[in-house]
Enzyme design. Structure first.
Site, mmCIF file in Angstrom:
data_model
loop_
_atom_site.group_PDB
_atom_site.id
_atom_site.type_symbol
_atom_site.label_atom_id
_atom_site.label_comp_id
_atom_site.label_asym_id
_atom_site.label_seq_id
_atom_site.Cartn_x
_atom_site.Cartn_y
_atom_site.Cartn_z
ATOM 1 N N TYR A 197 -16.396 0.460 38.889
ATOM 2 C CA TYR A 197 -16.875 0.310 37.514
ATOM 3 C C TYR A 197 -17.817 1.437 37.106
ATOM 4 C CZ TYR A 197 -15.311 -4.602 38.050
ATOM 5 O OH TYR A 197 -14.603 -5.748 38.290
ATOM 6 N N GLN A 245 -11.313 -13.372 44.408
ATOM 7 C CA GLN A 245 -11.464 -13.143 42.967
ATOM 8 C C GLN A 245 -10.146 -12.627 42.402
ATOM 9 O OE1 GLN A 245 -13.753 -10.041 40.098
ATOM 10 N NE2 GLN A 245 -15.095 -11.127 41.522
ATOM 11 N N LEU A 294 -10.959 -14.894 29.680
ATOM 12 C CA LEU A 294 -10.597 -15.019 28.266
ATOM 13 C C LEU A 294 -9.308 -14.247 27.966
ATOM 14 C CD1 LEU A 294 -14.157 -14.594 26.680
ATOM 15 C CD2 LEU A 294 -13.081 -16.639 27.663
ATOM 16 N N ASP A 318 -21.720 -9.762 38.463
ATOM 17 C CA ASP A 318 -20.577 -9.195 39.175
ATOM 18 C C ASP A 318 -20.346 -7.755 38.753
ATOM 19 O OD1 ASP A 318 -17.890 -10.027 40.769
ATOM 20 O OD2 ASP A 318 -17.407 -8.633 39.148
ATOM 21 N N THR A 329 -21.057 -7.956 26.294
ATOM 22 C CA THR A 329 -22.095 -6.941 26.112
ATOM 23 C C THR A 329 -23.132 -7.351 25.078
ATOM 24 O OG1 THR A 329 -20.645 -5.775 24.559
ATOM 25 C CG2 THR A 329 -20.622 -5.025 26.845
ATOM 26 N N LYS A 354 -16.795 -10.872 30.999
ATOM 27 C CA LYS A 354 -17.550 -9.695 30.580
ATOM 28 C C LYS A 354 -18.020 -9.891 29.142
ATOM 29 C CE LYS A 354 -17.230 -5.304 28.516
ATOM 30 N NZ LYS A 354 -16.364 -4.573 27.558
ATOM 31 N N ASN A 411 -7.908 -10.112 44.420
ATOM 32 C CA ASN A 411 -6.501 -9.831 44.152
ATOM 33 C C ASN A 411 -5.625 -10.038 45.385
ATOM 34 O OD1 ASN A 411 -6.813 -8.823 41.315
ATOM 35 N ND2 ASN A 411 -8.081 -7.291 42.378
ATOM 36 N N ILE A 466 -22.749 -13.069 24.964
ATOM 37 C CA ILE A 466 -23.360 -13.574 26.201
ATOM 38 C C ILE A 466 -23.825 -15.012 25.995
ATOM 39 C CG2 ILE A 466 -25.317 -13.279 27.781
ATOM 40 C CD1 ILE A 466 -25.067 -10.229 27.230
#
Length: 272
Positions: free
Chosen positions: A49, A159, A188, A44, A230, A228, A138, A235
């Site tokens: 971004y 989403q 989270l 995504d 990194t 998300k 949203n 992950i």
């Protein structure tokens, strides 16, 4: 690496890699590649971004065929007039290094958004085969009603921010009633789940992390999540949430958490 049955909803994998605020090009590409090579098949991103190039690089570098990746991006609020949707989307395709995306979202119903004007462009892209599914992000129920009325193609997904402190009960019920997928971002709660005693208690019971419990809770609610991450460790930790099964008692405990918090709340949000 544990092997998990990777459930899909209507062709969309129920766990994806989110890339919001993953702005360093090398890191973003590496995160996407790591996730795909680990087993993720849902990526995504969004125009705003600033990392569509890096996401495309990560997909190209991974040992996974493009057609096996469920790729989603979003049109920003300044590009939502009919012609701007078409033009900016071509730029997104070029950056992503692909000739189609699996899911294209309206990022917010704000600024240049006009349901008829904006979504007619989405219908056009759908008819041309450049997008497999149309989504919004949203959106409140009133916006969803309007979008469903205007669109010729099916509305596939909404989403929204969703986590144990913002369970989005009304939107989950709407999604169930109208056969729309609900995709949860910030599942989270931008790290807040790590400090909650109830989630910690459930995590200890299952020998799992707080992140895994939050993701498993969302999955029990029928929600797709795109956390998300990194680092390879994060992950992997999120990926292993697929091996965590909560029982009804666990879900009830988490549902009973007495706090309501929204982490993403811009002035232009439709609920303000």
């Amino acid at each position: 690496m544990p092997e998990f049955d990777y459930p899909r909803k209507s062709g969309m994998p129920v766990l994806g890699i989110g890339t919001w605020q993953n702005e360093d090009p090398a890191q973003c590409a590496q995160s996407v590649q790591t996730a795909l090579d680990m087993g993720y098949r849902h990526v995504d991103t969004a125009q705003i971004y600033g990392n569509e190039d890096a996401v495309g690089d990560g997909i190209e570098q991974a040992d996974v065929a493009r057609d096996d990746v469920f790729l989603a991006t979003k049109i920003w609020t300044s590009e939502l007039s009919h012609d701007d949707v078409l033009e900016s989307f071509e730029e997104s395709l070029d950056k992503l290094g692909t000739d189609y995306v699996d899911l294209l979202y309206v990022h917010w119903p704000a600024n240049e958004y006009d349901a008829a004007d904006t979504l007619s462009a989405f219908d056009e892209l759908y008819d041309e085969g450049k997008i497999e599914h149309i989504g919004v992000s949203n959106f409140e129920p009133r916006h969803l009603d309007e979008a469903r009325e205007v669109l010729d193609a099916p509305l596939f997904a909404n989403q929204v921010e969703l986590h144990p402190f913002l369970p989005q009960t009304e939107l989950r019920e709407y999604a169930d009633e109208h056969d729309i997928e609900l995709v949860g971002y910030s599942p989270l709660a931008r790290g807040e789940v790590f400090d909650d005693d109830t989630i910690a208690e459930v995590a200890e019971k299952h020998d799992a992390s707080a992140a895994q419990v939050a993701l498993a809770w969302a999955r029990e609610k029928g929600v797709t999540t795109i956390p998300k991450a990194t680092s390879e460790a994060h992950i992997r930790d999120n990926w292993e949430s697929l091996g965590v099964s909560l029982d009804p008692e666990d879900v009830e405990k988490i549902d009973g958490i007495d706090r309501l918090e929204r982490e993403v709340d811009p002035d232009f949000a439709p609920w303000n």
